[in-house]
Design an enzyme around this catalytic site. Structure first.
Site, PDB file in Angstrom:
ATOM      1  N   LYS A  45       0.816  -1.224   0.000  1.00 47.35           N
ATOM      2  CA  LYS A  45       0.000   0.000   0.000  1.00 47.35           C
ATOM      3  C   LYS A  45       0.845   1.267   0.000  1.00 47.35           C
ATOM      4  O   LYS A  45       0.434   2.300  -0.546  1.00 47.35           O
ATOM      5  CB  LYS A  45      -0.949  -0.007   1.205  1.00 47.35           C
ATOM      6  CG  LYS A  45      -1.847  -1.251   1.270  1.00 47.35           C
ATOM      7  CD  LYS A  45      -2.627  -1.479  -0.019  1.00 47.35           C
ATOM      8  CE  LYS A  45      -2.929  -2.949  -0.217  1.00 47.35           C
ATOM      9  NZ  LYS A  45      -3.361  -3.297  -1.577  1.00 47.35           N
ATOM     10  N   GLY A  63      -7.848  -4.986   1.270  1.00 41.29           N
ATOM     11  CA  GLY A  63      -9.140  -5.636   1.400  1.00 41.29           C
ATOM     12  C   GLY A  63      -9.675  -5.532   2.819  1.00 41.29           C
ATOM     13  O   GLY A  63     -10.409  -6.394   3.275  1.00 41.29           O
ATOM     14  N   GLY A  64      -9.278  -4.461   3.526  1.00 42.87           N
ATOM     15  CA  GLY A  64      -9.812  -4.246   4.864  1.00 42.87           C
ATOM     16  C   GLY A  64      -9.033  -4.928   5.967  1.00 42.87           C
ATOM     17  O   GLY A  64      -9.336  -4.754   7.140  1.00 42.87           O
ATOM     18  N   GLU A  80      -2.963   7.062   8.228  1.00 36.97           N
ATOM     19  CA  GLU A  80      -3.807   7.794   7.284  1.00 36.97           C
ATOM     20  C   GLU A  80      -4.842   8.581   8.069  1.00 36.97           C
ATOM     21  O   GLU A  80      -5.277   8.135   9.140  1.00 36.97           O
ATOM     22  CB  GLU A  80      -4.571   6.797   6.401  1.00 36.97           C
ATOM     23  CG  GLU A  80      -4.074   6.697   4.977  1.00 36.97           C
ATOM     24  CD  GLU A  80      -4.902   5.708   4.172  1.00 36.97           C
ATOM     25  OE1 GLU A  80      -4.323   5.090   3.293  1.00 36.97           O
ATOM     26  OE2 GLU A  80      -6.114   5.548   4.421  1.00 36.97           O
ATOM     27  N   GLU A  94      -6.607   2.079  -2.942  1.00 39.11           N
ATOM     28  CA  GLU A  94      -5.739   0.977  -3.377  1.00 39.11           C
ATOM     29  C   GLU A  94      -6.203   0.448  -4.730  1.00 39.11           C
ATOM     30  O   GLU A  94      -7.284   0.807  -5.204  1.00 39.11           O
ATOM     31  CB  GLU A  94      -5.723  -0.161  -2.344  1.00 39.11           C
ATOM     32  CG  GLU A  94      -7.056  -0.840  -2.120  1.00 39.11           C
ATOM     33  CD  GLU A  94      -6.987  -1.924  -1.020  1.00 39.11           C
ATOM     34  OE1 GLU A  94      -6.549  -1.600   0.102  1.00 39.11           O
ATOM     35  OE2 GLU A  94      -7.374  -3.060  -1.297  1.00 39.11           O
ATOM     36  N   ASN A 132      -6.960  -3.151  -6.673  1.00 42.60           N
ATOM     37  CA  ASN A 132      -7.107  -4.602  -6.549  1.00 42.60           C
ATOM     38  C   ASN A 132      -6.786  -5.219  -7.897  1.00 42.60           C
ATOM     39  O   ASN A 132      -7.479  -4.968  -8.882  1.00 42.60           O
ATOM     40  CB  ASN A 132      -8.530  -4.974  -6.116  1.00 42.60           C
ATOM     41  CG  ASN A 132      -8.851  -4.429  -4.741  1.00 42.60           C
ATOM     42  OD1 ASN A 132      -9.907  -3.860  -4.522  1.00 42.60           O
ATOM     43  ND2 ASN A 132      -7.937  -4.552  -3.818  1.00 42.60           N
ATOM     44  N   ARG A 174      -7.169  -7.960  -9.589  1.00 45.61           N
ATOM     45  CA  ARG A 174      -7.878  -9.231  -9.810  1.00 45.61           C
ATOM     46  C   ARG A 174      -9.318  -8.920 -10.197  1.00 45.61           C
ATOM     47  O   ARG A 174      -9.742  -7.769 -10.132  1.00 45.61           O
ATOM     48  CB  ARG A 174      -7.896 -10.033  -8.517  1.00 45.61           C
ATOM     49  CG  ARG A 174      -8.449  -9.192  -7.363  1.00 45.61           C
ATOM     50  CD  ARG A 174      -8.726  -9.979  -6.129  1.00 45.61           C
ATOM     51  NE  ARG A 174      -8.713  -9.173  -4.923  1.00 45.61           N
ATOM     52  CZ  ARG A 174      -9.725  -8.439  -4.458  1.00 45.61           C
ATOM     53  NH1 ARG A 174     -10.856  -8.383  -5.117  1.00 45.61           N
ATOM     54  NH2 ARG A 174      -9.611  -7.735  -3.352  1.00 45.61           N
TER      55      ARG A 174
END
Lengths: 176, 453
Positions: free
Chosen positions: B117, B164-165, B200, B289, B291, B293
């Site tokens: 990240k 993804g959290g 952040e 971010e 992802n 995929r």
């Protein structure tokens, strides 16, 4: 019932809040207990006649561990898919890959039909990404059937050989 | 098409989805299954199934060697990783390349760069895209304290390797800082093997908006519109929709263009999603971010564009140019997706593996169900609890909502508990109907629901 299904049931029970399960399907009986509790003769003839392995898990009784932390259940019963050879146990592929019967091309195979193997004997190799992994017999006995060919792609759990076990060894637990 | 046989390196509904896409393209599929999934729908519907290992995913779906061996052994010449498991492991993409297999996904360097990240934030800032105000790597507690004061409390403490959290902690005040910083580092080390942390700004009134992008190896990049995924429980998405409601057309266009800029500058190949946070109080958006995929919620985009994203992934990996240009992307109507999971909403969302006695999903022309379940299926306890994705489409949002309410009423599952009762409750909530939500809204509804249940 397949070994997979038994494993699934064991896992479900382990994660559940139940201590004991008794399942009867036709002439198949399965009992699972987390605490070692078996209800005597409550269900009639029951236990002694049960044709399948009876995995009784004993959790470390008086510790304060939550139930879910109990050791995972493992079905020890390997003799599935014994095919036509009666009383034989299967040596199964421990991983997916390419199976080789000999240490190198042209060499004599690790084992031959009718050959005697002990528990630690290497019976073949499985190649995964250029890494060769030895497959151990896992059971002492005589090779009763060879189920795969040299260079064949095998799946995890696929039967490679059938071994007819030798007479009961003295360190083996007597069957219940 | 040079891809002729695809190894599906995943399970559940996404494996079924990939098998269908292969079939539509006239490509054979091989399902790589664990021992627990040997009787699963993907195993039954693929042209062939291969058992790659025992039930535990660490010994099967997460084992790169087994995936490669299964692909080579079955004569497959491509691998589709789906989402989760190995999808965002650059090592799988590299192993595929090494063994002459086509990886259906982005190039490994993109996966690696966006997987970290901090690297992703740095790269995207360079492209002139706003990122959430925050820090670089925070080395120790003293530095953490200084940086947190600068940003202001509450502050988010994040793992660089997360995503993804996962690996996120909210620090409400300076007193919590030491504990949060130390536990976050320990958790990140355990979960990702990397305890790099950064801070952040915490945005209290936020929406989660993400943009689907597609890129090919000829440098063509398009966006396929945004999705609103603000309804989350413990950073896991519950309901998604497209297009995002209550967003000004100017801001919507700005976010879409920002995503395309990110993808273009990364020379991004295949399908990806650029995630943003929209600060509703300031009317500003920030990059979150990428992802690398296909995503769980991709069907809502498909339902309003008519594009089959999984087929598009395969064509791109095959070396073909994008099948359409930006001006050919047409948006029509509104789509909503509900994730049907085997969790008990009346028991704190406890997972409920077990046997599905009765499985009767709703049907209808504007209703889509992506699932691997059937009556008699045993939900194994080893994997995540997603049973199905229920998607409805309408000409506008209110029609899509109305159809979703009806579809949820007509969804019967017996044998395992599901979140369907909770979803019905949400779909009738006036805040949801009005689109007046933020990323914290759903957690509050969990409370409400447990009171009235």
């Amino acid at each position: 019932m397949t070994e997979d299904e038994v494993l699934q049931i064991l896992n479900l029970i382990e994660k559940s809040s139940f201590d004991f399960l008794q399942l009867e399907l036709g002439d198949l009986k399965l009992m699972v207990s987390k605490s070692g509790y078996i209800p005597g003769t409550a269900a009639g003839s029951g236990i002694a006649a049960a044709p399948v392995a009876r995995p009784v898990m004993s959790s470390t009784a008086e510790t304060k561990e939550p139930v879910a932390q109990a050791k995972p259940a493992r079905a020890e019963a390997k003799p599935i898919d014994t095919g036509v050879v009666e009383g034989a146990v299967a040596i199964t592929a421990p991983m997916v890959g390419t199976f080789y019967t000999a240490p190198e091309p042209g060499a004599a195979p690790f084992v031959q039909l009718g050959g005697r193997v002990d528990e630690d004997a290497t019976v073949g190799l499985i190649e995964v990404m250029k890494v060769f992994n030895a497959v151990k017999s896992g059971a002492p006995g005589v090779i009763a059937k060879i189920c795969v060919e040299n260079g064949q792609f095998v799946e995890y759990g696929q039967t490679l050989f059938l071994v007819r076990p030798e007479v009961v060894l003295d360190n083996e637990d007597p069957p219940e | 098409m040079s891809i002729t046989r695809v190894l599906v390196a995943n399970r559940g509904e996404i494996a079924v989805r990939i098998i269908k896409a292969c079939r539509a393209l006239g490509i054979e599929s091989v399902a790589a299954v664990s021992q627990a999934d040997k009787e699963s729908l993907p195993a039954r519907t693929a042209d062939r199934a291969v058992c790659i290992g025992p039930p535990r995913s660490a010994d099967s779906y997460l084992k790169i060697e087994s995936i490669i061996a299964a692909a080579l052994g079955t004569g497959s010449n491509a691998v589709h990783p789906g989402y989760g498991f190995l999808a965002e492991k650059p090592e799988l993409a590299e192993a595929c390349a090494k063994h002459g297999l086509t990886f259906i996904g982005p190039r490994p360097e993109n996966i690696r760069q966006m997987g970290n990240k901090l690297l992703a934030r740095a790269a995207v800032s360079e492209f002139g895209i706003p990122v959430v105000p925050g820090s670089k790597k925070v080395k120790n507690l003293a530095e953490a304290s200084r940086i947190a004061q600068e940003i202001g409390f509450p502050v988010l403490c994040k793992a660089a390797a997360g995503g993804g959290g996962r690996g996120i902690k909210i620090v409400a005040d300076p007193k919590q800082l030491r504990e949060a910083f130390e536990t976050a580092a320990a958790e990140a080390r355990a979960a990702f093997g990397d305890d790099t942390l950064y801070f952040e700004r915490y945005i209290p009134n936020a929406r989660h908006i993400e943009v689907q992008v597609l890129g090919d190896r000829f440098g063509n990049v398009i966006h396929v519109g945004e999705r609103d995924c603000s309804l989350q429980r413990r950073y896991q998405k519950v309901i998604e929709e497209a297009p995002a409601p209550r967003l000004s057309e100017a801001l919507r266009e700005e976010i879409r263009q920002a995503a395309a800029t990110v993808a273009r500058n990364l020379h991004y190949e295949n399908a990806g999603t650029v995630e943003f946070i929209v600060d509703q109080d300031r009317g500003a958006f920030y990059f979150l971010e990428v992802n690398t995929r296909i995503q769980v919620e991709h069907p809502v985009t498909e339902m309003i564009t008519g594009i089959d994203l999984v087929q598009e992934q395969i064509r791109i990996a095959d070396g073909q140019p994008l099948s359409l240009s930006q001006s050919e992307v047409r948006f029509s109507g509104h789509a909503i997706e509900c994730r049907i999971t085997a969790e008990s909403p009346s028991h704190g969302f406890r997972p409920c593996p077990g046997s599905i006695v009765d499985w009767r999903p709703p049907e209808g022309p504007s209703v889509r169900v992506d699932s691997h379940c059937f009556s008699g299926y045993v939900v194994p306890p080893f994997y995540d609890s997603l049973l199905a994705k229920l998607i409805t489409r309408g000409d506008d949002r209110s029609e899509a909502v109305e159809r979703m309410r009806l579809a949820l009423e007509n969804f019967t599952v017996r044998g395992v508990d599901t979140v369907i009762p909770f979803l019905r409750f949400l779909l009738h909530h006036p805040d949801y109907t009005a689109g007046k939500v933020n990323t914290r809204w759903l957690e509050a509804q969990v409370e409400q629901f447990s009171h009235c249940a």
